[in-house]
Motif scaffolding. Structure first.
Motif, PDB file in Angstrom:
ATOM      1  N   SER A  47      10.441  -9.025 -11.442  1.00 11.36           N
ATOM      2  CA  SER A  47      10.444  -9.209 -12.904  1.00 11.36           C
ATOM      3  C   SER A  47      10.107 -10.648 -13.270  1.00 11.36           C
ATOM      4  O   SER A  47       9.373 -10.898 -14.242  1.00 11.36           O
ATOM      5  CB  SER A  47      11.821  -8.862 -13.491  1.00 11.36           C
ATOM      6  OG  SER A  47      12.083  -7.489 -13.301  1.00 11.36           O
ATOM      7  N   ASP A  49       6.971  -3.188 -15.967  1.00 10.85           N
ATOM      8  CA  ASP A  49       8.127  -3.525 -15.132  1.00 10.85           C
ATOM      9  C   ASP A  49       9.087  -2.340 -15.061  1.00 10.85           C
ATOM     10  O   ASP A  49       9.888  -2.125 -15.963  1.00 10.85           O
ATOM     11  CB  ASP A  49       8.839  -4.760 -15.695  1.00 10.85           C
ATOM     12  CG  ASP A  49       9.835  -5.330 -14.692  1.00 10.85           C
ATOM     13  OD1 ASP A  49       9.989  -4.743 -13.603  1.00 10.85           O
ATOM     14  OD2 ASP A  49      10.451  -6.370 -15.000  1.00 10.85           O
ATOM     15  N   GLU A  50       8.969  -1.568 -14.003  1.00 15.74           N
ATOM     16  CA  GLU A  50       9.808  -0.379 -13.794  1.00 15.74           C
ATOM     17  C   GLU A  50       9.875   0.507 -15.039  1.00 15.74           C
ATOM     18  O   GLU A  50      10.959   0.781 -15.562  1.00 15.74           O
ATOM     19  CB  GLU A  50      11.212  -0.783 -13.349  1.00 15.74           C
ATOM     20  CG  GLU A  50      11.206  -1.619 -12.067  1.00 15.74           C
ATOM     21  CD  GLU A  50      12.558  -1.630 -11.366  1.00 15.74           C
ATOM     22  OE1 GLU A  50      13.245  -0.595 -11.384  1.00 15.74           O
ATOM     23  OE2 GLU A  50      12.907  -2.668 -10.801  1.00 15.74           O
TER      24      GLU A  50
END
Ligand SMILES: Nc1ncnc2c1ncn2[C@@H]1O[C@H](COP(=O)(O)OP(=O)(O)O)[C@@H](O)[C@H]1O
Ligand SMILES: [Mg+2]
Length: 259
Positions: free
Chosen positions: A54, A175-176
């Motif tokens: 991240s 991000d995810e």
């Protein structure tokens, strides 16, 4: 490590990340991370929790300025930009987060239109037209007037993708994007991401959905302790007899995910 990639004479580097380093709270979080994305390329970044994924995306976006290193988008160096130019640079990068980041008091349509009105200065009607066309693209035209609380997690994430697309980003960093979703809602978001990739969007995605990722990416990056320690084609890194860390990590993930 598998670095050799077939040289495509038509390939065009859109994003170049050069030796990004970042120390936070006295700890080196990123240690000279480099990567490139060609136009239209879809790369996947994986790695254990806390490895710096991240932070890397946020440094590429200059949301967190890196201590050293540089990011070049279309050949333009972020390091050399003025404050104002950085704002423009950041607008060219669409960011998608795990937790959607929608405004709860605005409908799906308004969530997409608001940035068009405020950032792009579009007229109300034009902003709504564009918002509806992006919601159509993610299959949510019929939900345009609903509020986030009336949408499922998968629908909320699709609204956030529509909002990012409306800004005409050159690349998307995800991000995810499916980590906060119930298992039965993951597929609809991955389908939208697959469609984006097929339509030529350049993307870097952090994900634990390796079953999906391995089919749609030509290169996987494995991150550990702030460094990309392995990179290569999924069929190589994840081969049955692979001794790569990526393989070991994917086996652990499959156990957790139950397949
Ligand atoms: N603002 C901060 N101050 C100190 N440490 C931080 C900060 N932000 C993140 N970290 C640390 O950086 C490491 C990497 O975090 P992160 O980039 O979120 O990893 P990942 O996304 O791979 O799970 C973690 O050890 C985290 O605790
Ligand atoms: Mg993370």
């Amino acid at each position: 490590m598998t670095l050799d990639k077939l040289v495509d004479p038509d390939s065009q580097t859109l994003l170049e990340v050069r030796e990004l380093s970042k120390t936070l709270g006295g700890k080196k979080i990123l240690d000279k991370v480099s990567l490139t994305l060609d136009k239209g390329e879809f790369k996947v970044l994986i790695g254990p929790s806390g490895s710096g994924k991240s932070t890397l995306l946020q440094c590429i976006h200059f949301l967190i300025p890196p201590d050293t290193g540089d990011v070049l988008l279309d050949g333009k160096s972020a390091r050399e930009m003025s404050h104002r130019d950085i704002t423009l640079f950041r607008r060219e990068i669409g960011m998608i987060f795990q937790d959607f980041n929608l405004f709860d008091h605005l409908t799906a349509k308004d969530n997409v239109a608001i940035a068009l009105r405020r950032v792009k200065g579009m007229k109300k009607k034009d902003a709504y037209d564009r918002a509806l066309s992006e919601l159509t693209r993610v299959g949510l035209l019929d939900k345009a007037d609903l509020f986030p609380a009336e949408l499922s997690g998968g629908q909320k994430q699709r609204v956030s993708i529509a909002r990012a697309l409306a800004m005409d980003p050159k690349i998307m960093l995800l991000d995810e994007p499916t980590s906060a979703l119930d298992p039965e809602l993951i597929g609809e978001v991955l389908n939208v991401i697959q469609g984006l990739s097929e339509s030529g969007m350049t993307m870097l995605m952090v994900t634990h959905q390796l079953g999906f990722a391995r089919h749609f990416t030509n290169e996987m990056l494995f991150m550990e302790d702030g460094r990309i320690t392995e990179r290569g084609a999924p069929e190589e890194l994840l081969a049955i007899d692979s001794t790569f860390r990526t393989k070991e990590f994917s086996l652990k993930l499959s156990k957790i995910q139950g397949h």
